[in-house]
Design an enzyme around this catalytic site. Structure first.
Site, PDB file in Angstrom:
ATOM      1  N   ASP A   1       0.334 -10.676   0.998  1.00  0.00           N
ATOM      2  CA  ASP A   1       1.004  -9.566   1.088  1.00  0.00           C
ATOM      3  C   ASP A   1       0.744  -8.703  -0.085  1.00  0.00           C
ATOM      4  O   ASP A   1      -0.264  -8.952  -0.916  1.00  0.00           O
ATOM      5  CB  ASP A   1       2.184  -9.515   1.542  1.00  0.00           C
ATOM      6  CG  ASP A   1       2.713  -8.117   2.420  1.00  0.00           C
ATOM      7  OD1 ASP A   1       2.129  -7.833   3.372  1.00  0.00           O
ATOM      8  OD2 ASP A   1       3.384  -7.346   1.722  1.00  0.00           O
TER       9      ASP A   1
ATOM     10  N   HIS B   1       0.364 -14.445   8.566  1.00  0.00           N
ATOM     11  CA  HIS B   1       0.971 -13.641   7.393  1.00  0.00           C
ATOM     12  C   HIS B   1       1.995 -14.284   6.542  1.00  0.00           C
ATOM     13  O   HIS B   1       1.537 -14.229   5.424  1.00  0.00           O
ATOM     14  CB  HIS B   1       1.208 -11.968   7.762  1.00  0.00           C
ATOM     15  CG  HIS B   1       1.472 -11.298   6.783  1.00  0.00           C
ATOM     16  ND1 HIS B   1       0.220 -10.537   6.123  1.00  0.00           N
ATOM     17  CD2 HIS B   1       2.329 -10.598   6.007  1.00  0.00           C
ATOM     18  CE1 HIS B   1       0.601  -9.828   5.272  1.00  0.00           C
ATOM     19  NE2 HIS B   1       2.057  -9.760   5.217  1.00  0.00           N
TER      20      HIS B   1
ATOM     21  N   TYR C   1       5.167   1.475  -0.876  1.00  0.00           N
ATOM     22  CA  TYR C   1       4.203   1.742  -0.221  1.00  0.00           C
ATOM     23  C   TYR C   1       3.592   3.269  -0.601  1.00  0.00           C
ATOM     24  O   TYR C   1       2.523   3.391  -0.970  1.00  0.00           O
ATOM     25  CB  TYR C   1       4.234   1.711   1.397  1.00  0.00           C
ATOM     26  CG  TYR C   1       4.042   0.245   1.837  1.00  0.00           C
ATOM     27  CD1 TYR C   1       3.059  -0.099   2.448  1.00  0.00           C
ATOM     28  CD2 TYR C   1       5.591  -0.341   1.812  1.00  0.00           C
ATOM     29  CE1 TYR C   1       3.190  -1.542   2.924  1.00  0.00           C
ATOM     30  CE2 TYR C   1       5.331  -1.748   2.368  1.00  0.00           C
ATOM     31  CZ  TYR C   1       4.360  -1.999   2.954  1.00  0.00           C
ATOM     32  OH  TYR C   1       4.158  -3.488   3.742  1.00  0.00           O
TER      33      TYR C   1
END
Length: 456
Positions: free
Chosen positions: A223, A429, A373
């Site tokens: 990630d 993930h 983000y």
């Protein structure tokens, strides 16, 4: 004479261009100041302080009060996890959290490994540092930094740490593992200034490794951790001996990548595509566009107005759990969205899932974690590090249920010294938490490849 001089200058220019093109570029990073106010004069405090995760009765009582006051809302009939976290199963999670989950016990579990904090560029950096207990005489542990992503934490690595620091086979490499919390996540202080992205985090983590006395080390991540460790390798290619990642989103699309998208389904062998590659990439519109849009709504929110949605999550533990745990469902296995319970307990225990949620809750870090983000995507997708190749030896563990899939051909466009590329047997993930044994084995094999040791 002038003609000869012009020819000589022309040839010199061509040679210079070729040399510059072939020269391995390094990602430049500048020291920043992310603390409150202006940067003070004088040297920075470089002391390393022991840290312990703690809780209080007041903290637990406040949590219980909020859980008791939650307002339920029914899911649609036959909707499972297709509309998000299923309300019926959420009630079970909340009931377990309120009546059975023992946070004090989990705090003790968190503290079974040594924690530390040190101030770098104005903010406290938290990390777990685990040294091997029974290192054979005459051998040295290999330093390895492992970096988490969102919505995970350093706790993701608790299952893999003993596999790396206390390997069962004498032929395996013994690692010394450092697991930091990204600034703004968990127990690392959040930046107080705008602009803190993966390049800044990488610069701080390289500084951390040097502060701990490591001149050469390996890095691993998934990630955001995969991008941070990639940036670490781009910044310090002489210090980072090897980079291992379990998340390798496609780099900027070049000619070869575009050709493989256009012709890869019809001529897979021409591009080295496996059956799994074809399954994950085609039909292109469905797999690379529609699927991505279905699962990236959170990203658009967090890349634009993170504080708005984050404020509600910071106030509601139930909202926070639903927001985080929905990702642990869908990103582990896409088909779990068709199950009433999201398949969460097929791969994880509620204790482990809620411990990760509690790290966000008790540290009040959900808003700052979401801002990461905006700091990255807000600068656009054409940043210098996105165009810069990686020349450090690299290993990729490609888990079949990963959110985004990159075939080997695409990976080599970015990572020019790809040593290993492994299509893993299973997993998604959150690889370190879901499949610690598989990930540990792949890290072992990669480092053995770089160190030129015999593989298992």
């Amino acid at each position: 004479m002038y003609k000869e001089l012009a020819v000589a200058l022309g040839l010199g220019a061509v040679v210079a261009l070729v040399f510059l093109k072939k020269r391995k570029r390094v990602l430049k990073a500048q020291d920043g100041w992310w603390g409150v106010g202006a940067c003070p004069q004088g040297p920075e405090d470089d002391s390393v302080r022991p840290f312990k995760v703690e809780t209080t009765s007041e903290e637990i009582e406040d949590l219980h009060h909020r859980l008791d006051q939650t307002r339920s809302f029914p899911s649609l009939e036959d909707s499972q996890f297709n509309y998000g976290f299923n309300s019926r199963y959420l009630e079970k999670v909340v009931s377990y959290w309120r009546n059975d989950f023992n946070w004090r016990k989990q705090v003790d579990k968190l503290n079974k490994y040594p924690h530390f904090k040190t101030k770098i560029e104005g903010i406290d950096i938290h990390y777990v540092h685990v040294k091997p207990k029974n290192l054979a005489e005459g051998t040295r542990a290999v330093p390895l930094m492992m970096v988490h992503g969102w919505p995970g934490s350093f706790y993701e690595f608790y299952g893999i740490i003993p596999l790396l620091t206390e390997p069962s086979s004498p032929d395996d490499i013994t690692f010394e593992v450092i697991c930091p919390s990204i600034p703004g996540y968990g127990f690392s202080e959040a930046p107080h200034k705008k602009g803190f992205d993966t390049v800044c985090a990488a610069h701080i983590f390289n500084k951390l490794m040097k502060r701990l006395g490591f001149n050469h080390y390996y890095v691993q991540g998934g990630d955001w951790g995969s991008l941070i460790t990639t940036n670490m390798a781009q910044q310090e290619p002489n210090a980072v001996k090897g980079l291992h990642i379990n998340f390798a989103p496609p780099a900027q699309a070049g000619l070869l990548m575009m050709l493989s998208i256009i012709f890869g389904r019809r001529f897979p062998k021409l591009f080295g595509f496996t059956e799994h590659d074809v399954k994950r990439l085609f039909p292109t519109k469905e797999k690379l566009l529609v699927d991505a849009l279905r699962e990236t709504g959170y990203m658009h929110i967090q890349s634009t107005k993170p504080d708005t949605a984050g404020r509600g999550l910071n106030d509601s533990p139930v909202g926070l759990a639903a927001y985080i745990l929905e990702k642990f469902s869908t990103w582990t296995e896409p088909e779990f969205k068709n199950l009433e319970d999201g398949g969460l307990e097929r791969k994880y225990s509620l204790d482990d899932l809620l411990t990760n949620v509690m790290i966000y809750w008790t540290s009040r870090s959900i808003i700052s974690s979401m801002r990461f983000y905006k700091e990255n995507f807000g600068k656009g997708l054409n940043q210098p590090h996105a165009k810069l190749p990686v020349y450090v030896p690299t290993g990729v563990a490609s888990f079949p249920n990963e959110v985004m899939h990159s075939p080997k051909l695409w990976v080599t466009q970015k990572y020019h010294k790809l040593k290993t590329y492994t299509l893993m047997a299973r997993g998604g993930h959150f690889a370190a938490m879901e499949e610690p044994q598989l990930l540990a084995e792949d890290v072992q094999n990669f480092v053995k490849n770089v160190e030129k040791r015999k593989k298992k």
